[in-house]
Design a protein around this motif. Structure first.
Motif, PDB file in Angstrom:
ATOM      1  N   LEU A 683     -12.216   1.870 -23.981  1.00 43.25           N
ATOM      2  CA  LEU A 683     -10.899   1.580 -24.269  1.00 43.25           C
ATOM      3  C   LEU A 683     -10.229   0.017 -24.018  1.00 43.25           C
ATOM      4  O   LEU A 683      -9.776  -0.358 -24.939  1.00 43.25           O
ATOM      5  CB  LEU A 683      -9.982   2.429 -23.429  1.00 43.25           C
ATOM      6  N   PHE A 684     -11.270  -0.414 -23.058  1.00 46.37           N
ATOM      7  CA  PHE A 684     -10.786  -1.971 -22.899  1.00 46.37           C
ATOM      8  C   PHE A 684     -11.220  -2.595 -23.940  1.00 46.37           C
ATOM      9  O   PHE A 684     -10.475  -3.909 -24.482  1.00 46.37           O
ATOM     10  CB  PHE A 684     -11.581  -2.462 -21.468  1.00 46.37           C
ATOM     11  N   GLU A 685     -12.241  -2.597 -24.515  1.00 48.97           N
ATOM     12  CA  GLU A 685     -12.997  -3.252 -25.502  1.00 48.97           C
ATOM     13  C   GLU A 685     -12.083  -3.112 -26.901  1.00 48.97           C
ATOM     14  O   GLU A 685     -12.083  -3.852 -27.879  1.00 48.97           O
ATOM     15  CB  GLU A 685     -14.293  -3.059 -25.783  1.00 48.97           C
ATOM     16  N   ARG A 686     -11.258  -2.059 -26.978  1.00 43.85           N
ATOM     17  CA  ARG A 686     -10.235  -1.739 -27.864  1.00 43.85           C
ATOM     18  C   ARG A 686      -8.917  -2.160 -27.979  1.00 43.85           C
ATOM     19  O   ARG A 686      -8.275  -1.468 -28.438  1.00 43.85           O
ATOM     20  CB  ARG A 686     -10.672  -0.474 -28.747  1.00 43.85           C
ATOM     21  N   GLY A 687      -8.551  -2.829 -26.836  1.00 38.89           N
ATOM     22  CA  GLY A 687      -7.113  -3.364 -26.591  1.00 38.89           C
ATOM     23  C   GLY A 687      -6.421  -2.266 -25.685  1.00 38.89           C
ATOM     24  O   GLY A 687      -5.017  -2.545 -25.804  1.00 38.89           O
ATOM     25  N   VAL A 688      -6.838  -1.283 -25.093  1.00 40.42           N
ATOM     26  CA  VAL A 688      -6.283  -0.306 -24.036  1.00 40.42           C
ATOM     27  C   VAL A 688      -6.793  -0.877 -22.823  1.00 40.42           C
ATOM     28  O   VAL A 688      -7.961  -0.344 -22.615  1.00 40.42           O
ATOM     29  CB  VAL A 688      -6.609   0.962 -24.461  1.00 40.42           C
ATOM     30  N   VAL A 689      -5.853  -1.175 -21.812  1.00 37.10           N
ATOM     31  CA  VAL A 689      -6.076  -1.370 -20.613  1.00 37.10           C
ATOM     32  C   VAL A 689      -6.516  -0.408 -19.731  1.00 37.10           C
ATOM     33  O   VAL A 689      -5.498   0.121 -19.305  1.00 37.10           O
ATOM     34  CB  VAL A 689      -5.227  -2.871 -19.803  1.00 37.10           C
ATOM     35  N   ALA A 690      -7.703   0.118 -19.459  1.00 42.48           N
ATOM     36  CA  ALA A 690      -7.890   1.454 -18.816  1.00 42.48           C
ATOM     37  C   ALA A 690      -8.796   1.293 -17.620  1.00 42.48           C
ATOM     38  O   ALA A 690      -9.829   0.368 -17.533  1.00 42.48           O
ATOM     39  CB  ALA A 690      -8.512   2.225 -19.662  1.00 42.48           C
ATOM     40  N   TYR A 691      -8.405   1.908 -16.472  1.00 38.52           N
ATOM     41  CA  TYR A 691      -9.235   1.944 -15.343  1.00 38.52           C
ATOM     42  C   TYR A 691      -9.583   3.228 -14.853  1.00 38.52           C
ATOM     43  O   TYR A 691      -8.549   4.020 -14.720  1.00 38.52           O
ATOM     44  CB  TYR A 691      -8.332   1.233 -14.205  1.00 38.52           C
ATOM     45  N   PRO A 692     -10.823   3.556 -14.064  1.00 37.40           N
ATOM     46  CA  PRO A 692     -11.112   4.941 -13.641  1.00 37.40           C
ATOM     47  C   PRO A 692     -10.650   4.831 -12.214  1.00 37.40           C
ATOM     48  O   PRO A 692     -10.694   3.903 -11.498  1.00 37.40           O
ATOM     49  CB  PRO A 692     -12.657   4.875 -13.660  1.00 37.40           C
TER      50      PRO A 692
END
Length: 716
Positions: A683-692
């Protein structure tokens, strides 16, 4: 009243007064002297007069309506209350007469040798809200104006806020809302609101006073009694500085950009102390430059070698043909001054001092000598005591540490070598693209405001993150930051926030000088995003360039787990975000995709057992409705919708929206087994800032983006 008294009779009178105080060897003004200054600047105070004997005190008291306050006037007694030099609520001539004698007696017991000029008779103020208005000379930022709760509690509760002086009327008003007890000023439990305009004017006028007269170190209006009818300073204390501040060498914007451009985009680099011997710093620097693919000229300097790593070596930089932009020093500290002289004679504009052994080890004279040589020849010095620097778009790795070549838009700086290596490891692990990583070390010359000025204009830099332990010139930093923030975000990790050290001070306001709260408020005033920790700084720097700028305040949470929704909502409050009140038509639209046991509203709980289609439909709806300005996604790992399935659909829906011209920030929190880690990276690589495994981090990143958008004037 005009904003300043410069070149007016009032200005001349204050100048004469301050000169007279200095001539007497004093730094503290008496109350009557403070009153003269207050009157000249329109700082509202109650009626008062100086009584030299008891009969005068009784006569003056009779002029005022209601009770009076008596205060000792002595240049040798600064804290009047401690000396028993203040009596309040005296109503009759008998009480005034007795009070006069009591104060004189108390003062003589407290300080037998104190000079007593008389007793100040002051009209007693009506009851109201006690606040403090003051100004102090902060060691980092210079003249700073303060506002907070009044009385001695200001030092205990520290419910106080700061701004650089002078402040505008709007900035003064903002201070009223920046303390924890701000609601008290608006009226609570039936109490009326105070006159906010009058309070803001007291702040503004004090800030202008210390700006017009830099020799005033501290001003303390404490307490100021604020009522619905106005704001009066019951006491004004003015303290002069003991000496003039040391002037820092200033460079024009053009000079900074010229020097920093040659530093960060050099055509030729010399390495003084270059070596063929593995394990030496001079060898590591050379290998990084050569192996990193730097396309410019590399000139090793070593009087004992003919060639180093296949390149011709020179005995001195003065022997190098042509121009050189940067000289990197990899020699012991004691040899630096002589080599720097040669750099200066060669006309090299930048020296990068890697060696330690200067001020950080107590050898300030050696560092001062280096700075003096650099100034004589017009050389800008980076360091000493640094790991070097990286300029990735130039394939330049001028450091003895591990190389890094992932190009991107994040510029990172640090005072500490250890922090610099943490930055490097984080960047490598997260595949963060950087435009530069710069060590600052002792900051004998080049510092954050120089680099801010350069990175603000650098087309390859989209976000700047800085670790700092101090600022040499806080005002220069703020001036540079205010310009850069208009175009790109600045994230700062300020170390040492738990204790700034105590110092003796002549006023309650002065006791707060150097406090970390000053940094906090003024960095915010400059539009800088302050990170609470190292990981936060690095995550903000990675996330901010990824997130589009929000176009409004309405944030919507879509989650597959009710518990995550609650935590995400809490995080929104903590980060100053506004959860949208979902209008009925949008609420009904969401309900078409949610099972009956789910919940619309905000957060929108689609429940955990829903198939990918439910996630996709609700995310698309949130993106396409123009009333929604940002989305927070809460994912819960299930077999029905595995982590990578969620990541792929979310990224696709976001990409489709952007193809339609819809650019909204989207962040995601993924709870689940270890598979969510790969999903977040996708997701991060595609413009969605995501964290587990966290609900706080994605919302904090979104909050940071909102704070920058407001500071940049892109949001109200």
């Amino acid at each position: 009243m005009a904003d300043t008294l410069t070149d007016t009779p009032g200005h001349d009178a204050i100048r004469a007064l301050l000169d007279a105080v200095r001539a007497e060897g004093r730094t503290a003004l008496t109350a009557p002297e403070g009153k003269l200054i207050a009157d000249a600047y329109g700082i509202a105070t109650p009626g008062e007069a100086l009584a030299h004997d008891v009969d005068e005190a009784v006569a003056y008291a009779d002029r005022f309506d209601g009770p009076v306050v008596l205060k000792i006037v002595s240049p040798d007694i600064l804290h009047k209350t401690d000396a028993g030099g203040v009596l309040v609520g005296l109503k009759t001539a008998k009480e005034v007469r007795g009070g006069f004698h009591t104060i004189i007696s108390n003062a003589k017991q407290y300080a037998p040798d104190a000079r007593i000029e008389g007793i100040q008779v002051q009209q007693m103020l009506p009851p109201g809200q006690e606040v403090i208005v003051g100004a102090v000379t902060d060691p980092t930022f210079g003249k700073v104006v303060a506002f907070g709760l009044g009385g001695v509690l200001v030092e205990v509760l520290k419910d106080v806020t700061f701004r650089l002086a002078p402040v505008t009327g709007d900035e003064a008003f903002s201070m009223l809302d920046s303390i924890d007890a701000a609601e008290i000023l608006r009226g609570v439990r039936g109490a009326p609101a105070v006159d906010r305009w009058a309070l803001a004017e007291q702040i503004r006028r004090v800030s202008q006073l210390v700006t017009d007269f830099p020799e005033i170190a501290e001003v303390d209006l404490n307490p100021v009694i604020a009522t619905p009818e106005g704001a009066l300073a019951a006491d004004i204390r003015v303290i002069l500085a003991e000496g003039a501040p040391v002037e820092r060498q200033k460079f024009s914007r053009e000079e900074i950009l010229t020097a920093m451009t040659r530093l960060m985009k050099p055509s030729a680099v010399a390495v003084i102390g270059a070596s063929n011997e593995e394990g030496k710093i001079g060898n590591s620097v050379m290998r990084n430059l050569v192996d990193g693919g730097f396309a410019g000229d590399i000139f090793p300097v070593n009087p004992k070698s003919d060639d180093i790593l296949g390149l011709k070596a020179y005995r001195s930089v003065t022997d190098i043909p042509g121009d050189v932009d940067v000289a990197v020093f990899a020699i012991p500290a004691k040899f630096v001054p002589a080599a720097l002289e040669e750099v200066g004679r060669k006309g090299i504009p930048n020296a990068v001092l890697i060696p330690s052994g200067f001020a950080e080890t107590g050898d300030q004279p050696l560092q001062d000598k280096v700075v003096a040589i650099a100034r004589e020849y017009g050389v800008r010095v980076l360091g000493p005591n640094i790991y070097g620097y990286y300029s990735t778009w130039q394939d330049l790795c001028a450091t003895f540490c591990t190389p890094y070549d992932v190009k991107g838009g994040v510029a990172l700086t640090s005072q500490s070598g250890g922090i610099g290596m943490a930055i490097l490891g984080f960047a490598r692990t997260t595949k963060t693209g950087v435009s530069a990583i710069v060590g600052l070390g002792n900051k004998s010359d080049v510092d954050e405001d120089d680099l801010l000025t350069y990175f603000g204009e650098d087309d390859n830099t989209t976000c700047i993150a800085m670790h700092l332990e101090d600022l040499k010139d806080g005002r220069a930093f703020v001036e540079a930051a205010r310009e850069v923030v208009k175009k790109k975000p600045i994230v700062v990790l300020k170390a040492g926030r738990t204790s700034a050290g105590a110092r003796a001070a002549g006023s309650h306001t002065g006791a707060l000088a150097g406090d970390d709260k000053v940094y906090d408020d003024i960095l915010r005033q400059a539009g800088v995003i302050r990170a609470p920790g190292l990981k936060d700084m690095l995550e903000y720097a990675r996330a901010l360039p990824v997130l589009p700028t929000p176009q409004g305040d309405n944030v919507v949470i879509i989650t597959g787990a009710g518990g995550s929704g609650v935590l995400l909502s809490d995080a929104c409050v903590d980060n100053g975000l506004t959860l949208m009140e979902i209008p009925p038509d949008l609420d009904a639209a969401f309900m078409r995709y949610i099972p009956p046991f789910g919940a619309a509203g905000n957060p929108i709980d689609i429940t955990g057992g829903e198939p990918p289609s439910t996630y996709e439909a609700t995310i698309r709806l949130g993106l396409e409705d123009p009333r929604v300005h940002a989305l927070i996604l809460g994912y819960w790992h299930t077999i029905v919708t595995p982590p990578m399935v969620f990541a792929e659909l979310a990224a696709r829906v976001v990409a489709e929206a952007r193809a339609k011209g819809i650019h909204k920030p989207v962040v995601a929190s993924l709870a689940g087994d270890t598979e969510v880690e790969a999903a977040c990276a996708y997701l991060f690589e595609r413009g969605v800032v995501a964290y587990p495994y966290t609900t706080e981090q994605p919302v904090a990143a979104l909050g940071a983006k909102y704070r920058w958008a407001r500071a940049a004037g892109l949001l109200p």
